[in-house]
Design a protein around this motif. Structure first.
Motif, PDB file in Angstrom:
ATOM      1  N   THR A  33      56.315  24.769  47.625  1.00  0.00           N
ATOM      2  CA  THR A  33      56.836  24.739  46.035  1.00  0.00           C
ATOM      3  C   THR A  33      55.781  24.492  45.132  1.00  0.00           C
ATOM      4  O   THR A  33      54.606  23.393  45.655  1.00  0.00           O
ATOM      5  CB  THR A  33      57.886  24.154  46.461  1.00  0.00           C
ATOM      6  OG1 THR A  33      57.696  22.811  47.095  1.00  0.00           O
ATOM      7  CG2 THR A  33      59.406  24.905  46.994  1.00  0.00           C
ATOM      8  N   SER A  35      56.217  21.404  43.768  1.00  0.00           N
ATOM      9  CA  SER A  35      55.897  20.232  43.863  1.00  0.00           C
ATOM     10  C   SER A  35      55.066  19.504  45.061  1.00  0.00           C
ATOM     11  O   SER A  35      54.664  18.287  45.189  1.00  0.00           O
ATOM     12  CB  SER A  35      57.597  19.658  44.224  1.00  0.00           C
ATOM     13  OG  SER A  35      58.254  20.237  45.656  1.00  0.00           O
ATOM     14  N   PHE A  55      68.620  19.041  42.413  1.00  0.00           N
ATOM     15  CA  PHE A  55      67.599  19.839  42.926  1.00  0.00           C
ATOM     16  C   PHE A  55      67.315  20.797  41.886  1.00  0.00           C
ATOM     17  O   PHE A  55      67.874  21.132  41.041  1.00  0.00           O
ATOM     18  CB  PHE A  55      68.197  20.731  44.323  1.00  0.00           C
ATOM     19  CG  PHE A  55      66.945  21.921  44.979  1.00  0.00           C
ATOM     20  CD1 PHE A  55      67.191  21.447  45.930  1.00  0.00           C
ATOM     21  CD2 PHE A  55      67.052  23.203  44.188  1.00  0.00           C
ATOM     22  CE1 PHE A  55      66.337  22.256  46.191  1.00  0.00           C
ATOM     23  CE2 PHE A  55      66.112  23.747  44.448  1.00  0.00           C
ATOM     24  CZ  PHE A  55      65.659  23.471  45.933  1.00  0.00           C
ATOM     25  N   ASP A  56      65.485  20.569  42.271  1.00  0.00           N
ATOM     26  CA  ASP A  56      64.691  21.731  40.571  1.00  0.00           C
ATOM     27  C   ASP A  56      63.529  22.226  41.185  1.00  0.00           C
ATOM     28  O   ASP A  56      62.874  21.364  41.502  1.00  0.00           O
ATOM     29  CB  ASP A  56      64.855  21.008  39.783  1.00  0.00           C
ATOM     30  CG  ASP A  56      63.762  22.191  38.560  1.00  0.00           C
ATOM     31  OD1 ASP A  56      63.519  22.831  38.646  1.00  0.00           O
ATOM     32  OD2 ASP A  56      64.483  21.465  37.666  1.00  0.00           O
ATOM     33  N   GLU A  57      63.300  23.399  42.077  1.00  0.00           N
ATOM     34  CA  GLU A  57      61.848  23.199  42.840  1.00  0.00           C
ATOM     35  C   GLU A  57      61.363  24.422  42.080  1.00  0.00           C
ATOM     36  O   GLU A  57      62.044  25.976  41.792  1.00  0.00           O
ATOM     37  CB  GLU A  57      62.560  23.990  44.369  1.00  0.00           C
ATOM     38  CG  GLU A  57      62.507  22.174  45.009  1.00  0.00           C
ATOM     39  CD  GLU A  57      60.865  21.855  45.019  1.00  0.00           C
ATOM     40  OE1 GLU A  57      60.317  21.878  44.501  1.00  0.00           O
ATOM     41  OE2 GLU A  57      61.660  20.161  44.864  1.00  0.00           O
ATOM     42  N   THR A  58      60.369  25.212  41.956  1.00  0.00           N
ATOM     43  CA  THR A  58      59.405  26.265  42.089  1.00  0.00           C
ATOM     44  C   THR A  58      59.486  27.358  42.975  1.00  0.00           C
ATOM     45  O   THR A  58      58.123  26.288  43.367  1.00  0.00           O
ATOM     46  CB  THR A  58      58.991  26.602  40.601  1.00  0.00           C
ATOM     47  OG1 THR A  58      59.723  25.084  39.730  1.00  0.00           O
ATOM     48  CG2 THR A  58      58.358  27.754  40.388  1.00  0.00           C
ATOM     49  N   ARG A  88      61.617  29.677  40.570  1.00  0.00           N
ATOM     50  CA  ARG A  88      62.881  28.861  39.979  1.00  0.00           C
ATOM     51  C   ARG A  88      64.706  28.658  40.580  1.00  0.00           C
ATOM     52  O   ARG A  88      65.438  29.138  39.486  1.00  0.00           O
ATOM     53  CB  ARG A  88      62.203  28.364  38.399  1.00  0.00           C
ATOM     54  CG  ARG A  88      62.902  26.339  38.256  1.00  0.00           C
ATOM     55  CD  ARG A  88      62.443  26.263  37.169  1.00  0.00           C
ATOM     56  NE  ARG A  88      63.063  25.361  36.613  1.00  0.00           N
ATOM     57  CZ  ARG A  88      63.282  24.953  35.169  1.00  0.00           C
ATOM     58  NH1 ARG A  88      63.548  24.871  34.298  1.00  0.00           N
ATOM     59  NH2 ARG A  88      63.807  22.996  35.294  1.00  0.00           N
ATOM     60  N   PHE A  90      67.296  25.186  40.090  1.00  0.00           N
ATOM     61  CA  PHE A  90      67.540  24.561  40.059  1.00  0.00           C
ATOM     62  C   PHE A  90      69.109  24.688  39.699  1.00  0.00           C
ATOM     63  O   PHE A  90      70.134  25.320  39.718  1.00  0.00           O
ATOM     64  CB  PHE A  90      67.084  24.411  38.272  1.00  0.00           C
ATOM     65  CG  PHE A  90      67.089  25.111  37.442  1.00  0.00           C
ATOM     66  CD1 PHE A  90      68.354  25.004  36.412  1.00  0.00           C
ATOM     67  CD2 PHE A  90      66.354  26.527  37.738  1.00  0.00           C
ATOM     68  CE1 PHE A  90      68.303  25.717  35.203  1.00  0.00           C
ATOM     69  CE2 PHE A  90      66.168  26.693  36.155  1.00  0.00           C
ATOM     70  CZ  PHE A  90      68.052  26.264  34.721  1.00  0.00           C
ATOM     71  N   THR A  91      69.583  23.700  39.849  1.00  0.00           N
ATOM     72  CA  THR A  91      71.152  22.596  39.808  1.00  0.00           C
ATOM     73  C   THR A  91      71.943  22.282  38.656  1.00  0.00           C
ATOM     74  O   THR A  91      72.977  21.705  38.793  1.00  0.00           O
ATOM     75  CB  THR A  91      71.474  22.009  41.155  1.00  0.00           C
ATOM     76  OG1 THR A  91      70.871  20.666  41.266  1.00  0.00           O
ATOM     77  CG2 THR A  91      71.515  23.279  42.642  1.00  0.00           C
ATOM     78  N   SER A  92      70.696  21.557  38.040  1.00  0.00           N
ATOM     79  CA  SER A  92      71.295  20.914  36.880  1.00  0.00           C
ATOM     80  C   SER A  92      72.433  21.333  35.646  1.00  0.00           C
ATOM     81  O   SER A  92      73.256  21.101  35.460  1.00  0.00           O
ATOM     82  CB  SER A  92      69.991  21.030  35.721  1.00  0.00           C
ATOM     83  OG  SER A  92      69.368  21.430  34.958  1.00  0.00           O
TER      84      SER A  92
END
Length: 143
Positions: A33, A35, A55-58, A88, A90-92
């Motif tokens: 990832t 990050s 959660f936010d990962e690429t 990517r 993400f759950t936002s």
């Protein structure tokens, strides 16, 4: 008092179930990832818990020497299938959507990512074949 603390801890554990992302990496590379939080090596099956709206990962397919990242494979319950770039997740955007929030609440929900990594074999080059380049993809397509 001790019993109240135990109940709170137990409830917190149950509520933080979350869904999972499973990454299966074939021979020829790894998945990391941006990050640096996750690194899944060749031959590994990595599971990542997704438990909240933060959660936010690429994810990136990183090929080993002699390989190239081809794409994310299309699969049922697969993520980023068909994409040949970073993935990517993400759950936002889940907030306010009961169906999406339901995924975060169920531990049995598992989504997967399958990178396809292609190997460039050694070939004897002749004048006729020097301009041709072949590759084989190492993927989980046959599983």
């Amino acid at each position: 008092m001790k019993q109240s603390i135990l109940i709170v801890i137990t409830l917190s554990t149950l509520l933080l179930g979350g869904c999972k992302i499973r990454i299966e990496v074939p021979e020829g590379g790894r998945v990391t990832t941006e990050s640096g939080s996750y690194d899944c090596e060749t031959g590994a099956v990595c599971e990542i818990d997704v438990v909240d709206l933060f959660f936010d990962e690429t994810f990136r397919g990183e090929p080993a020497t002699g390989y190239r990242f081809d794409s994310w494979l299309k699969r049922q319950r697969g993520l980023c299938g068909g994409s040949d770039g970073s993935c990517r997740l993400f759950t936002s955007g889940f907030e306010g959507n009961d169906i999406l929030m339901g995924f975060l609440e169920r531990q049995e929900e598992v989504f997967s990512s399958y990178p396809s990594l292609c190997r460039f074999p050694r070939m004897h080059l002749t004048r006729r074949s020097s301009s041709r380049r072949r590759s084989w993809c190492a993927s989980l397509a046959s599983r």
